[in-house]
Design an enzyme around this catalytic site. Structure first.
Site, PDB file in Angstrom:
ATOM      1  N   ARG A  64       0.788  -1.337  -0.138  1.00 14.72           N
ATOM      2  CA  ARG A  64       0.023  -0.096  -0.100  1.00 14.72           C
ATOM      3  C   ARG A  64       0.807   1.172  -0.047  1.00 14.72           C
ATOM      4  NH1 ARG A  64      -4.338  -0.061   4.391  1.00 14.72           N
ATOM      5  NH2 ARG A  64      -2.603   0.685   5.726  1.00 14.72           N
ATOM      6  N   GLU A 123     -16.235   6.488   4.854  1.00 17.74           N
ATOM      7  CA  GLU A 123     -15.526   6.015   5.842  1.00 17.74           C
ATOM      8  C   GLU A 123     -15.700   6.382   7.256  1.00 17.74           C
ATOM      9  OE1 GLU A 123     -11.350   4.920   5.440  1.00 17.74           O
ATOM     10  OE2 GLU A 123     -11.325   5.884   3.431  1.00 17.74           O
ATOM     11  N   LYS A 179      -2.562   6.451   1.608  1.00 16.33           N
ATOM     12  CA  LYS A 179      -2.306   7.179   3.138  1.00 16.33           C
ATOM     13  C   LYS A 179      -1.306   8.078   2.864  1.00 16.33           C
ATOM     14  CE  LYS A 179      -2.774   4.259   7.425  1.00 16.33           C
ATOM     15  NZ  LYS A 179      -4.332   4.177   7.358  1.00 16.33           N
TER      16      LYS A 179
HETATM   17  C1  LIG Z   1      -5.351   3.476   7.862  1.00 12.91           C
HETATM   18  C2  LIG Z   1      -6.631   3.765   7.318  1.00 12.91           C
HETATM   19  C3  LIG Z   1      -7.980   3.005   7.427  1.00 12.91           C
HETATM   20  C4  LIG Z   1      -7.770   1.375   7.751  1.00 12.91           C
HETATM   21  O1  LIG Z   1      -6.473   0.611   7.388  1.00 12.91           O
HETATM   22  P1  LIG Z   1      -5.910  -0.567   8.071  1.00 12.91           P
HETATM   23  O2  LIG Z   1      -5.060  -1.141   7.009  1.00 12.91           O
HETATM   24  O3  LIG Z   1      -7.110  -1.404   8.160  1.00 12.91           O
HETATM   25  O4  LIG Z   1      -5.363  -0.125   9.226  1.00 12.91           O
HETATM   26  C5  LIG Z   1      -9.172   3.196   6.913  1.00 12.91           C
HETATM   27  N1  LIG Z   1      -9.445   4.473   6.498  1.00 12.91           N
HETATM   28  C6  LIG Z   1      -8.395   5.420   6.623  1.00 12.91           C
HETATM   29  C7  LIG Z   1      -8.758   6.762   5.905  1.00 12.91           C
HETATM   30  C8  LIG Z   1      -7.154   5.181   6.925  1.00 12.91           C
HETATM   31  O5  LIG Z   1      -6.136   5.871   6.738  1.00 12.91           O
END
Ligand SMILES: *Cc1c(COP(=O)(O)O)cnc(C)c1O
Length: 329
Positions: free
Chosen positions: A73, A211, A175
């Site tokens: 990722r 989300e 991210k």
């Molecule tokens: C990190 C994150 C998640 C969750 O991802 P995981 O890999 O399950 O920790 C979901 N939404 C957002 C906006 C994030 O930054």
């Protein structure tokens, strides 16, 4: 102990020139970074982060959960932001060394985790809006307890009609550090009103659930588990992907689809999923003047089973048939 920062002993650091190769990284004592005020990350937000947990397992070992998913990722994010990709092997080595050299900070099983935070940023000087000439990759860790106070105790959420997190074509699917500051004021305002977090709807139709703050959304209706499909505006969570597999194994139909807010409000159960929050049961959702309560504010049965199965796999309390956990030496 809650989800807050406590510094640990050691950190990993590596550098790379644009167009060059990553130098081999080193472990050093936890310390401040030094960079020019003209660093790309400080001026234009050219940076990415990851979040993962190292925890104590039933067999006494310290384990990571699907760390290769975080490595990939971060690579996807690097391509989106014009940052040199960190090879998967180098990423995993950095994680292992950081956990290993901070192992005294890993709490006993079930008492929290060592949260591991990789950061990748444009650290070289740049004045015009363009990729930086030099990059830094850092990994540090901090011991954490539960993200939401009260563990699995159902949380109350508020749907935002005013703010969006991401739009099509933007960076919501990676991210990128710049995605998070715009959510701070909406989230703080929701907390001031007594909610644990905010739910974002899509920026085009203002109608589909995207989300919950920095966690993915799920709802369950008549045994069918639904979660917003990945259209580029939703962060592809490792927890989300794991929940989908676990729920299918339990015999549930799982749909990745557009989740209309009215469908979510009519569901039997809702929860959110992410590394920090793990699985958080949603007790109620407020949308405008309307408030809906799920399962009389109790944790729903499907949510509980998924939570219990996921945490049992993560702590190696049941056989890890998919090989999701990785021991740190
Ligand atoms: C990190 C994150 C998640 C969750 O991802 P995981 O890999 O399950 O920790 C979901 N939404 C957002 C906006 C994030 O930054």
């Amino acid at each position: 102990m809650i989800f807050s920062f406590t510094k640990t002993d050691r950190m990993y650091i590596a550098h790379c020139k644009e167009g060059g190769e990553w130098q081999s990284g080193v472990m050093q004592d936890f310390q401040n970074l030094s960079m020019s005020p003209a660093a790309g990350v400080l001026n234009y937000g050219q940076g990415l982060f990851e979040g993962m947990k190292a925890q104590r397992a039933a067999d006494g070992s310290i384990v990571l959960f699907r760390p290769e998913c975080n490595a990939r990722r971060m690579q996807d994010g690097a391509r989106r932001l014009g940052v040199p990709v960190v090879p998967e092997e180098m990423f995993l080595d950095a994680i292992h060394q950081t956990v290993s050299e901070n192992s005294r900070w890993v709490p006993p099983m079930g008492k929290g985790a060592l949260y591991v935070r990789p950061l990748l940023m444009g650290s070289g000087e740049v004045l015009g809006v363009a990729p930086a000439p030099e990059y830094t990759f850092v990994v540090y860790g901090a011991p954490v307890g539960p993200y939401f106070k009260g563990g699995l105790k159902p949380i109350s959420l508020k749907i935002s009609d005013e703010f969006h997190r991401a739009a099509p074509g933007g960076s919501g699917g990676v991210k990128a550090i710049g995605n998070y500051a715009p959510g701070m004021v909406p989230s703080r305002e929701a907390k001031r009103l007594g909610f644990a977090e905010i739910i974002y709807l899509d920026a085009v139709h203002h109608r589909y659930v995207e989300e919950v703050g920095a966690a993915n959304f799920f709802c369950v209706k008549d045994g069918v588990v639904s979660t917003p499909e990945l259209t580029g505006t939703i962060l592809p969570g490792v927890t989300r992907a794991s929940v989908i597999e676990i729920a299918r194994d339990m015999g549930h139909e799982v749909r990745e689809e557009k989740v209309d807010v009215s469908y979510a409000l009519s569901a039997d159960e809702c929860f959110c999923a992410g590394t920090a929050a793990v699985i958080a049961s949603i007790g109620s959702i407020q949308h405008g003047d309307r408030a809906v309560e799920y399962c009389d504010g109790q944790v729903g049965p499907v949510t509980r089973r998924i939570h219990d199965t996921l945490t049992a796999i993560q702590q190696r309390r049941i056989p890890d048939e998919r090989g999701w956990t990785v021991a740190v030496e």
